[in-house]
Design an enzyme around this catalytic site. Structure first.
Site, PDB file in Angstrom:
ATOM      1  N   GLU A 490      -5.905   0.762  -0.660  1.00 14.74           N
ATOM      2  CA  GLU A 490      -6.049   0.466  -2.093  1.00 14.74           C
ATOM      3  C   GLU A 490      -7.118   1.312  -2.777  1.00 14.74           C
ATOM      4  O   GLU A 490      -7.394   1.109  -3.963  1.00 14.74           O
ATOM      5  CB  GLU A 490      -6.345  -1.025  -2.276  1.00 14.74           C
ATOM      6  CG  GLU A 490      -5.166  -1.883  -1.869  1.00 14.74           C
ATOM      7  CD  GLU A 490      -5.506  -3.370  -1.758  1.00 14.74           C
ATOM      8  OE1 GLU A 490      -4.576  -4.176  -1.755  1.00 14.74           O
ATOM      9  OE2 GLU A 490      -6.709  -3.696  -1.669  1.00 14.74           O
ATOM     10  N   LYS A 602      -9.508   2.976   2.612  1.00 16.84           N
ATOM     11  CA  LYS A 602      -9.967   1.596   2.801  1.00 16.84           C
ATOM     12  C   LYS A 602      -9.420   1.016   4.107  1.00 16.84           C
ATOM     13  O   LYS A 602     -10.111   0.310   4.825  1.00 16.84           O
ATOM     14  CB  LYS A 602      -9.498   0.741   1.622  1.00 16.84           C
ATOM     15  CG  LYS A 602      -9.936  -0.712   1.680  1.00 16.84           C
ATOM     16  CD  LYS A 602      -9.338  -1.509   0.526  1.00 16.84           C
ATOM     17  CE  LYS A 602      -9.782  -2.961   0.563  1.00 16.84           C
ATOM     18  NZ  LYS A 602      -9.077  -3.791  -0.437  1.00 16.84           N
ATOM     19  N   GLN A 603      -8.166   1.309   4.385  1.00 18.01           N
ATOM     20  CA  GLN A 603      -7.565   0.811   5.614  1.00 18.01           C
ATOM     21  C   GLN A 603      -6.453   1.742   6.051  1.00 18.01           C
ATOM     22  O   GLN A 603      -5.954   2.553   5.285  1.00 18.01           O
ATOM     23  CB  GLN A 603      -7.010  -0.595   5.437  1.00 18.01           C
ATOM     24  CG  GLN A 603      -5.702  -0.686   4.663  1.00 18.01           C
ATOM     25  CD  GLN A 603      -5.177  -2.099   4.587  1.00 18.01           C
ATOM     26  OE1 GLN A 603      -5.670  -2.894   3.817  1.00 18.01           O
ATOM     27  NE2 GLN A 603      -4.175  -2.413   5.383  1.00 18.01           N
TER      28      GLN A 603
END
Length: 768
Positions: A490, A602-603
């Protein structure tokens, strides 16, 4: 610097020493739940310091009006809130006329322990009040797994330096507020307050959604363990609260206690007119058993859960504590008994994310529940989405899609979208793919194909229709592209051709087409029913197939990697290791504009695709992508470290795999993201389980057979886990010398270890 006040222990979460600064964090970490309800570890007695009051009931929510700066067509009307439920744990206490409040008295020997083996929360301390009286306090509390509408408190007080008049004022209070209400309004409308002897009932309903709840309590006062048969001396009540008063004279050294039964009878499970009588029935059952028997039953119920879901780690107490904390919280949150319920990212530990259902369930939680319970539990989670299919179609219609295309919500309570950030609500469409993948994952693991002709194929068709319509044909590229999306990462919004999203779309269409062919051949009557219901023909499927066959996947020839999205290489590719530590976490230090222009992930995003579809890529491709993207990943999503741990293990990068495992397993215990006071990260805890079973254990299902590639971090002497594979319970134990398999049941099973087949015989130990 991560927090480190939780004492290492194999079976318990332990805090020693009083520090008011830790109260809110500990309220999260020591939370308790039983699948039907849960609560933060708030103090029973009044506390004037900083606290985050929270009790929650599964399935009870409120449609809080969406709060946005500028309204856009298609925005959800509301943002669902898990509700702070009426408070039943409260017990105000006066000792010789002085209020017991840890914020105003001297506190010594403060200790709390969450015994995960027994499902019991205990808190003890000594307090010197302003009037000079010193008391010892010992409080035990649990939420029953057997009587899941009820919780129990045993609050003991011993005066240490004087005789004391102790006044207990137990209450229930429906006049509660949510910490995160958008408009500061109240969510509960009080309806009726009743009492019967030492029991009280406050009936309230939620505004708008009209869930009815009877919150109840029953109180027993004891001295030295003997019931004093006391009646309440005084009753104070208002429209939404009732408080009883009991007073006892206690000699120095004697112990008095109040045993309080409390909980909720809910209109989800009872007729509205029967709520108080249902609550009375719960109280009667509990009283007939008594506190000690209830506690014994609780211990037995948890023993049964641990028998199947425990993971043991030998030689690393912090790692052992971490995995058990994760498994414990997952079982406190969801036990699979009710297909109307799901797994919120914070469970019963806080209000962030609205307590709603995210794609986390399909991507991370289903593997845990498939393997540690029976397949019906995972099937219930799939059924939850099937029951919301029509709502998903309506969600897509609001955004302009037609012909039965479905866009499942990013966040939901009842199937409607209720997330209020446009870049997520409209653009994080990859959630559709996770729901399709879960159907594939379920049938691959359980062998239960019946779900697809019964329910799953309808979901797959609606999702494939969405992907067909969402893709755009680019004449410049002569391929289909997907524009304006946000991937799992995100920290990049409104991008074109996110690899993970495009790959998922392609896979979903191909998988759906394959299932249509299979159902047509093997389940002809279901095929006719579904084609008629969906109004689908082979020509439409051929149009989807064109999209899948010509899907654009951004690729860098220079680096030989798929790109996060178009333009990723235009960023200033500064690695995380070259980022000043003072700038972390960037989501708390940087503007959103700066984050979006950065390369920081972020991930797992591209790597999430490699995790789902591992069989579609070579080991060399995985390593190349891992080595390229890991240096830019900040892991500021709780869902990130587990995927990287699994892939590091696959690649033999064991030090890295171990580091990521510790980060995911102790994310909350050590508060890596500096936010645990808001609640624990429940759904990512399933990823911790995956990092051991799929990462270190290397468990996969290929061609209906279990495969293992066992690996062991050098920090551990060994580990073991159990899985329920197609109704056979297999235990796997790994040490530096060998891997052992034992099988419960009567039938042998063939498994593969490092690609070599072996037969595990029932009730016999097999050593490799």
């Amino acid at each position: 610097m991560n927090q480190d006040y939780i004492k290492p222990d194999n079976w318990s979460i332990i805090e020693e020493g009083w520090d008011a600064e830790r109260v809110k964090s500990s309220e999260s970490l020591f939370s308790i739940g039983n699948g039907a309800m849960g609560q933060r570890a708030n103090f029973e007695e009044s506390y004037s310091g900083e606290t985050f009051q929270g009790s929650y009931i599964a399935g009870i929510y409120y449609p809080d009006k969406t709060k946005v700066g500028w309204w856009k067509n298609g925005y959800p009307e509301y943002f669902a809130k898990v509700l702070n439920a009426p408070n039943w744990i409260g017990i105000n206490i006066e000792i010789n006329g002085e209020n017991l409040d840890l914020n105003t008295c001297e506190v010594k020997n403060f200790r709390r322990e969450l015994n995960m083996q027994k499902g019991l929360y205990n808190r003890s301390f000594k307090a010197v009040l302003k009037n000079g009286v010193e008391v010892s306090v010992d409080v035990s509390r649990f939420l029953s797994l057997d009587i899941d509408q009820a919780g129990f408190i045993d609050y003991k007080i011993t005066p240490l330096n004087a005789n004391a008049k102790i006044v207990y004022k137990p209450y229930i209070d429906a006049g509660v507020h949510n910490e995160d209400a958008n408009w500061d309004e109240k969510f509960w409308e009080p309806l009726e307050v009743q009492r019967h002897e030492n029991s009280a009932f406050v009936t309230a309903r939620t505004f708008k959604t009209h869930f009815h709840v009877a919150t109840f309590m029953h109180n027993t006062i004891l001295i030295n363990g003997v019931d004093q048969k006391l009646a309440t001396e005084n009753i104070e009540s208002s429209a939404d609260k009732i408080e009883f008063t009991y007073s006892v004279d206690v000699a120095q050294g004697e112990t008095t206690s109040i045993q309080k039964i409390g909980g909720y009878a809910v209109s989800l499970n009872h007729a509205e007119s029967e709520l108080v009588s249902a609550a009375k029935s719960v109280i009667k059952t509990a009283l007939s058993k008594g506190f000690e028997q209830l506690l014994s039953d609780q211990s037995s119920a948890w023993a049964k859960i641990w028998e199947m879901s425990d993971i043991t780690i030998d030689g690393d107490v912090k790692a052992q504590q971490g995995i058990r904390f994760n498994i414990f919280q997952l079982n406190q949150t969801y036990l699979g008994k009710d297909s109307r319920l799901n797994i919120g990212p914070k469970g019963f530990t806080g209000e962030k994310y609205g307590g709603s259902t995210y794609w986390d369930t399909e991507a991370y939680c289903i593997p845990f529940y498939m393997a540690t319970k029976d397949q019906e539990v995972a099937r219930n989670l799939l059924t939850y989405r099937y029951n919301h299919l029509q709502k998903a179609i309506e969600n897509a219609e609001k955004l302009g899609f037609i012909n039965g295309a479905a866009l499942y919500p990013m966040v939901t309570m009842n199937g409607e979208e209720c997330h209020n950030e446009w870049e997520i609500t409209f653009e994080e469409i990859h959630r559709n793919g996770a729901i399709a993948f879960a159907i594939f994952n379920y049938t691959r693991y359980t062998g239960d194909y019946s779900y697809i002709p019964e329910k799953g194929l309808e979901v797959l068709i609606a999702i494939s229709r969405f992907w067909h319509q969402r893709a755009t044909f680019s004449t410049q590229k002569n391929q289909y592209v997907i524009l304006g999306v946000t991937g799992p990462n995100e920290y990049e919004n409104n991008v074109n051709n996110n690899f993970y999203t495009n790959y998922l779309a392609q896979w979903c269409i191909n998988y759906t087409a394959g299932q249509i062919t299979k159902v047509k051949a093997d389940y002809p009557s279901d095929y006719e029913r579904i084609m008629s219901k969906a109004n689908l023909d082979e020509f439409e499927v051929s149009l989807w197939q064109k999209v899948a066959d010509k899907m654009y996947l951004p690729f860098s020839e220079e680096h030989q990697v798929y790109l996060q999205q178009d333009g990723f290489l235009d960023k200033d590719l500064v690695k995380v290791t070259d980022l000043d530590r003072s700038q972390r976490p960037i989501n708390q230090k940087w503007s959103w504009d700066r984050i979006l222009r950065s390369p920081y992930i972020k991930q797992a995003d591209v790597l999430q695709g490699f995790y789902f579809f591992e069989d579609q890529f070579t080991l060399e491709e995985l390593e190349r992508h891992f080595d390229f993207y890991e240096p830019f990943t900040v892991h500021e999503s709780s869902l990130s470290p587990c995927v990287h741990s699994i892939q590091a293990a696959v690649l033999g990068k064991m030090d890295m795999a171990y580091t990521f495992y510790l980060r995911t397993s102790r994310l909350d215990l050590d508060d890596y993201n500096k936010e645990v006071e808001e609640g624990c990260h429940i759904t990512s805890m399933a990823g911790t389980w995956m990092s051991i079973v799929e990462g270190f254990g290397g468990m996969r299902v290929k061609n209906d057979k279990l495969h293992f590639t066992p690996r062991l971090p050098e920090q551990w002497k060994g580990y073991s886990f159990k899985i329920n594979f197609r109704n056979q319970i297999l235990k796997v134990s790994v040490s530096h010398e060998q891997t052992e398999f034992s099988l419960e049941g009567h039938e042998n099973i063939e498994v593969y270890v490092n690609d070599k087949p072996i037969i595990v015989q029932a009730e016999k130990l097999t050593t490799i």
